[in-house]
Design an enzyme around this catalytic site. Structure first.
Site, mmCIF file in Angstrom:
data_model
loop_
_atom_site.group_PDB
_atom_site.id
_atom_site.type_symbol
_atom_site.label_atom_id
_atom_site.label_comp_id
_atom_site.label_asym_id
_atom_site.label_seq_id
_atom_site.Cartn_x
_atom_site.Cartn_y
_atom_site.Cartn_z
ATOM 1 N N CYS A 2 10.602 33.287 31.274
ATOM 2 C CA CYS A 2 10.745 31.951 30.200
ATOM 3 C C CYS A 2 11.871 31.113 30.465
ATOM 4 O O CYS A 2 12.773 31.573 30.737
ATOM 5 C CB CYS A 2 10.359 32.475 28.917
ATOM 6 N N ARG A 27 12.049 30.883 38.812
ATOM 7 C CA ARG A 27 12.408 32.242 38.196
ATOM 8 C C ARG A 27 11.204 32.817 37.849
ATOM 9 O O ARG A 27 11.084 33.964 37.426
ATOM 10 C CB ARG A 27 12.949 31.887 36.896
ATOM 11 N N TRP A 74 6.506 33.388 30.970
ATOM 12 C CA TRP A 74 6.158 34.346 31.608
ATOM 13 C C TRP A 74 5.512 35.435 30.626
ATOM 14 O O TRP A 74 6.291 36.035 29.734
ATOM 15 C CB TRP A 74 7.360 34.988 32.333
ATOM 16 N N ASN A 99 11.769 31.904 23.981
ATOM 17 C CA ASN A 99 11.986 32.951 24.999
ATOM 18 C C ASN A 99 12.347 34.488 24.443
ATOM 19 O O ASN A 99 13.211 34.283 23.133
ATOM 20 C CB ASN A 99 13.101 32.736 26.094
ATOM 21 N N GLY A 100 11.767 35.319 24.739
ATOM 22 C CA GLY A 100 12.265 36.679 24.025
ATOM 23 C C GLY A 100 11.148 37.371 23.506
ATOM 24 O O GLY A 100 9.951 36.966 23.933
ATOM 25 N N GLU A 478 15.890 50.210 48.757
ATOM 26 C CA GLU A 478 15.779 48.673 48.389
ATOM 27 C C GLU A 478 14.727 47.811 49.596
ATOM 28 O O GLU A 478 13.863 47.109 49.266
ATOM 29 C CB GLU A 478 17.142 47.906 48.995
ATOM 30 N N LYS A 482 11.596 45.763 48.451
ATOM 31 C CA LYS A 482 11.257 44.469 48.981
ATOM 32 C C LYS A 482 9.814 44.339 49.271
ATOM 33 O O LYS A 482 9.205 43.403 49.147
ATOM 34 C CB LYS A 482 12.098 44.218 50.426
ATOM 35 N N GLU A 485 7.459 44.295 46.612
ATOM 36 C CA GLU A 485 7.394 43.194 45.672
ATOM 37 C C GLU A 485 6.786 42.082 46.301
ATOM 38 O O GLU A 485 6.202 41.168 45.511
ATOM 39 C CB GLU A 485 9.200 42.495 45.664
ATOM 40 N N HIS A 501 9.711 68.204 50.048
ATOM 41 C CA HIS A 501 9.563 68.728 48.760
ATOM 42 C C HIS A 501 8.239 67.880 48.236
ATOM 43 O O HIS A 501 8.507 67.779 47.041
ATOM 44 C CB HIS A 501 10.979 68.526 47.920
ATOM 45 N N LYS A 600 12.355 35.849 38.409
ATOM 46 C CA LYS A 600 13.498 35.932 39.092
ATOM 47 C C LYS A 600 14.841 36.353 38.125
ATOM 48 O O LYS A 600 15.571 37.195 38.567
ATOM 49 C CB LYS A 600 13.822 34.608 39.721
#
Ligand code: G6P
Length: 605
Positions: A2, A27, A74, A99-100, A478, A482, A485, A501, A600
């Protein structure tokens, strides 16, 4: 995530509001809207498409005004549909953006329903709008102050009322909000970036602050209602919009910017000196006996990598924890531990809250590793190290990650030196290696055509497994992050020794196994793990250092990396994984820079 923009001016302010939203677009958001005050009250336009669509609506509808607020949303409470998009109105008199997350919204909604308020959205935001409206007695500032006293949770809000044509009131608690000071006009935004081009003078509001913007000034009070004098900061660094240049996406551009970003981040000094981390760092570093690293997402993985460096080089015990876990867990504080928060944005709600939690528990030494010098995280820590990645637009972090690694390696080497574990020769050696990194990265970037060839194969898969060991296990994590995402392929990472395992049960020819294979002390162990995969018919895709001598074979596809780069090797090995994810996503046709459901800058918990 947001974003908020607000303005009070003597000119039509809509283009400033829309431009502000455009600057916050990267974002991630799923709806947007703008409201301005007219003679008969607020009017608005909202869109569940892009800001460009909102701009079209504004133009076609001739929406104009001198006082306004705007928002990118968002979704948290309620789907991304027009009714839930902000600005939210209360009885056509008041407009609000938020926002929040308001945690007690259900109780407040029942109370307000009892007073006759009708709810038309599923948002938690609507309770704030009606609550302020219900408390309004001719003074919006007072009504906002009364209302926020009843809110539990995190918020940054901007609100306007039809009876106060040149006023926007803002408040923050747990979400960032900045005031931009102009000449005969004033602004409000969730990030100074949104106001680039309108002003360079900013006040970063503090927790609990309430502000009132008018044409000729800004009034701010703190949580207690006392007039607050906040520093005015000159922030010119936000310059113009970032250009894509010859690249297809920002993510690709940012991957290729890494040699430059790293050059800019490597300390200029010809020694690992504590002063790199700020005034008083030498004393702090002498005082501490351990580190507690807190972060989210990709930044968390840079922390995990750093643990290996800190413990092997500096021999300092290091704990790395996901911020959203740490903040709610009963932990045992150690006041002699240095709390290190790592963040690209410096505004991630969970990391900020974890920092605050650590401070409340008695941790007195704190360090931020951050890419935004004006962020809340840098302001709230004792020491800081700024990475110089430059603005990162792609939601999937790339250059921010590798510059964080440079910062963290510098921290490990600095602590090692202070603790007598680094002699002059070793220090010179590490500095030399750091300075050579950009050139080494360029040779890894040159592998792109080979990686594109692999990505065609990957784009047809639905699952992938990533393996790494030791220092390169976080790199495998990572790489998997990536891929999931941006390509939406299910990807998991394991330390290769854990294969037997569990994950080995998943290995078939349909599950490519990406392996990070540096020529380090664990290579022979890793080779055995690769055999375990091959024996089950798994296809291996290996990024192997040239000096490992691993070569192509049946079910074994190899891309040769440069020779082993020692402790800094993770910084090289993550790059082909970024490129693999990027090109796989391109082959699948996803929205690479704005992957679905992700943001973002995650300013809600
Ligand atoms: C989001 C972003 C990630 C980022 C994470 C932490 O999930 O999409 O790229 O790693 O937040 O953000 P920070 O700004 O604290 O590094």
């Amino acid at each position: 995530m947001c974003g908020i923009v607000g303005a009070v001016a003597q000119r039509n302010i809509v283009s400033v509001l829309i431009e502000g939203l455009r600057r916050l677009e990267y974002r991630g958001y799923d709806s947007c809207g703008v409201a301005v005050l007219g003679a008969r009250g607020p009017s608005r336009a909202r869109s569940v498409a892009r800001v460009a669509d909102l701009e079209g609506q504004v133009r076609d509808g001739h929406l104009e005004g001198v006082t306004g607020i705007a928002h990118t949303r968002w979704a948290t409470h309620g789907a991304p549909v027009t009714d839930n998009a902000h600005p939210i109105f209360s009885r056509d008199a008041l407009a609000l953006v938020h926002n929040g997350i308001i945690e007690n919204y259900e109780t407040l909604r029942e109370m307000l329903r009892g007073k006759g308020y009708e709810f038309v959205s599923q948002t938690d935001t609507e309770v704030i709008a009606h609550l302020i409206h219900s408390l309004y007695r001719g003074d919006l500032f007072a009504a906002v102050r009364e209302a926020i006293a009843q809110l539990h949770g995190a918020y940054a809000i901007a609100v306007l009322h039809k009876d106060q044509p040149h006023t926007v009131v803002g408040a923050r608690q747990g979400s960032p909000l900045v005031v931009g000071l102009g000449d005969g006009e004033n602004f409000l935004a969730s990030d100074a970036l949104a106001l680039a081009g309108s002003t360079e003078r900013f006040i970063f509001l503090e927790e609990g602050d309430v502000c009132e913007l008018s044409l000729d000034g800004v009034r701010i009070v703190d949580r207690q209602g006392e007039a607050a004098q906040r520093e005015v900061r000159q922030v010119a660094a936000y310059g113009g919009a970032v250009e894509l240049g010859p690249y297809r996406h920002f993510m690709q551009k940012e991957i290729f910017e890494q040699p430059r970003a790293i050059t800019d981040t490597i300390p200029q000094a010809d020694a690992f000196d504590a002063s790199i981390f700020g005034e008083g760092a030498g004393q702090v570093f002498a005082d501490i006996d351990s580190l507690l690293i807190l972060a989210c997402g990709t930044s968390y993985y840079s922390g995990l990598t750093a643990k290996y460096w800190l413990e092997s080089l500096a021999k300092i015990p290091t704990q790395v924890e996901i911020a959203s876990e740490y903040r709610y867990r009963e932990s045992v504080p150690n006041p002699k531990s240095l709390v290190v928060v790592i963040s690209q944005s410096g505004e991630t709600a969970d990391t900020l809250a974890a920092l605050k939690h650590a401070q409340e528990l008695g941790h007195k030494h704190t360090l931020a590793i951050c890419n935004v010098g004006t962020s809340a995280m840098v302001r709230q820590t004792e020491l800081s190290f700024l990475t110089h990645a430059g603005r990162e637009i792609g939601v999937a972090s790339t250059k921010a990650f590798t510059t964080q690694l440079v910062a963290l390696f510098t921290l490990a080497a600095t602590l090692a030196k202070l603790r007598g574990r680094l002699n002059d020769e070793q220090e010179a050696g590490y500095l030399k290696q750091l300075r050579h990194l950009p050139a080494a990265l360029n040779s890894v970037l040159a592998l792109e055509p080979q990686i594109i060839a692999w990505s065609e194969e990957f784009s047809r898969k639905e699952h992938a497994l990533f393996l790494g060991r030791g220092l390169h296990y976080p790199i495998a994590l990572e790489g998997a992050l990536k891929l999931k995402e941006i390509s939406y392929i299910h990807a998991e990472a394991y330390p290769a020794g854990e294969l037997k395992h569990g994950p080995l049960a998943l290995v078939t020819e349909a599950m490519p196994v990406v392996t990070v294979a540096p020529n380090d002390a664990l290579l022979e162990k890793l080779k055995s793990n690769m055999q375990e995969v091959r024996a089950r018919g798994g296809e291996l895709y290996v990024f192997a250092d040239t000096d490992t001598k691993i070569v192509n074979g049946e079910g074994l596809h190899v891309i040769r990396m440069p020779e082993h780069y020692g402790l800094l090797s993770p910084i090289l090995h993550v790059v082909p994984l970024q490129l693999l994810a990027y090109h796989t996503a391109c082959a699948r046709g996803t929205d690479v820079d704005k992957p679905r459901n992700l943001a973002k800058s995650v300013t809600v918990e």
